[in-house]
Design a protein around this motif. Structure first.
Motif, mmCIF file in Angstrom:
data_model
loop_
_atom_site.group_PDB
_atom_site.id
_atom_site.type_symbol
_atom_site.label_atom_id
_atom_site.label_comp_id
_atom_site.label_asym_id
_atom_site.label_seq_id
_atom_site.Cartn_x
_atom_site.Cartn_y
_atom_site.Cartn_z
ATOM 1 N N GLY A 115 0.868 -1.090 -0.118
ATOM 2 C CA GLY A 115 0.026 0.035 -0.118
ATOM 3 C C GLY A 115 1.047 1.015 0.036
ATOM 4 O O GLY A 115 0.619 2.338 -0.769
ATOM 5 N N THR A 116 1.889 1.298 0.732
ATOM 6 C CA THR A 116 2.748 2.446 1.119
ATOM 7 C C THR A 116 3.439 2.613 -0.353
ATOM 8 O O THR A 116 3.629 3.572 -1.091
ATOM 9 N N LYS A 117 3.886 1.582 -0.994
ATOM 10 C CA LYS A 117 4.681 1.477 -2.175
ATOM 11 C C LYS A 117 3.735 1.832 -3.482
ATOM 12 O O LYS A 117 4.082 2.820 -4.241
ATOM 13 N N THR A 118 2.236 1.570 -3.208
ATOM 14 C CA THR A 118 1.382 1.868 -4.347
ATOM 15 C C THR A 118 1.423 3.469 -4.235
ATOM 16 O O THR A 118 1.074 4.321 -5.016
ATOM 17 N N GLU A 119 1.012 3.951 -3.104
ATOM 18 C CA GLU A 119 0.866 5.487 -2.927
ATOM 19 C C GLU A 119 2.295 6.229 -3.173
ATOM 20 O O GLU A 119 2.080 7.335 -3.781
ATOM 21 N N ASP A 120 3.394 5.662 -3.061
ATOM 22 C CA ASP A 120 4.600 6.370 -3.604
ATOM 23 C C ASP A 120 4.570 6.430 -4.924
ATOM 24 O O ASP A 120 4.872 7.299 -5.599
ATOM 25 N N LEU A 121 4.191 5.251 -5.631
ATOM 26 C CA LEU A 121 4.175 5.186 -7.091
ATOM 27 C C LEU A 121 3.127 6.299 -7.608
ATOM 28 O O LEU A 121 3.303 6.901 -8.812
ATOM 29 N N ALA A 123 2.061 9.034 -6.395
ATOM 30 C CA ALA A 123 2.824 10.370 -6.118
ATOM 31 C C ALA A 123 3.739 10.521 -7.162
ATOM 32 O O ALA A 123 3.852 11.555 -7.631
ATOM 33 N N ALA A 124 4.758 9.455 -7.638
ATOM 34 C CA ALA A 124 5.560 9.843 -8.489
ATOM 35 C C ALA A 124 5.059 9.912 -9.973
ATOM 36 O O ALA A 124 5.377 10.797 -10.722
ATOM 37 N N ILE A 125 3.956 9.115 -10.080
ATOM 38 C CA ILE A 125 3.087 9.459 -11.536
ATOM 39 C C ILE A 125 2.392 10.757 -11.418
ATOM 40 O O ILE A 125 2.673 11.543 -12.643
ATOM 41 N N SER A 127 3.537 13.570 -10.051
ATOM 42 C CA SER A 127 4.751 14.472 -10.134
ATOM 43 C C SER A 127 5.318 14.459 -11.413
ATOM 44 O O SER A 127 5.637 15.572 -11.935
ATOM 45 N N ASN A 128 5.286 13.300 -12.147
ATOM 46 C CA ASN A 128 5.772 13.298 -13.519
ATOM 47 C C ASN A 128 4.843 13.787 -14.401
ATOM 48 O O ASN A 128 5.295 14.135 -15.601
ATOM 49 N N GLU A 129 3.790 13.700 -14.288
ATOM 50 C CA GLU A 129 2.719 14.327 -15.386
ATOM 51 C C GLU A 129 2.269 15.884 -15.113
ATOM 52 O O GLU A 129 1.969 16.428 -16.192
ATOM 53 N N ALA A 130 2.858 16.308 -13.916
ATOM 54 C CA ALA A 130 2.866 17.646 -13.849
ATOM 55 C C ALA A 130 3.723 18.431 -14.336
ATOM 56 O O ALA A 130 4.387 18.634 -15.276
#
Length: 130
Positions: A115-121, A123-125, A127-130
């Motif tokens: 779940g933590t890894k999913t949330e991190d990914l 958030a990374a996606i 930030s990459n889209e923005a």
């Protein structure tokens, strides 16, 4: 003969509190059966016929008692085996329960990590889209 009956009777009176009633009856049958050896043949004497019938009854009672003892022993063995098997099943299930609880704790930790890894990914996606 009467002296034997009186001594058996006094013995039975003393043993009343110690021996079950069934054994009293059996003792009386045995006492009368021993007296049949002094009687004549059953064809010539009605009392001898009665004593012969009592001997037959005594043999039947003894045979039934032995059969009941055998059945009781078989039942007792079955009960003891059932208790042992149930004890082993409880012991095995208790061990399995502990192992399964440890696995559940492990899987809960893995779910939290995923779940933590999913949330991190996520958030990374984002930030990459923005």
């Amino acid at each position: 003969f009467w002296l034997k009956i009186e001594s058996i009777s006094s013995f039975l009176n003393r043993a009343t509190m110690q021996v079950p009633r069934t054994f009293h009856v059996l003792a009386c049958v045995l006492a009368v059966g021993t007296c049949s050896a002094t009687g004549g043949t059953s064809d010539s004497n009605p009392l001898a016929k009665v004593l012969d019938l009592m001997d037959e009854l005594r043999a039947k009672i003894i045979a039934e008692g032995e059969a009941e003892e055998k059945a009781y022993q078989e039942y007792l063995n079955w009960c003891q085996n059932a208790v042992q098997e149930a004890g082993m099943a409880i012991e095995t299930a208790t061990k399995e329960k502990g192992e399964l609880e440890a696995k559940i704790t492990e899987f809960i930790a893995e779910i939290d990590a995923a779940g933590t890894k999913t949330e991190d990914l996520a958030a990374a996606i984002a930030s990459n889209e923005a």
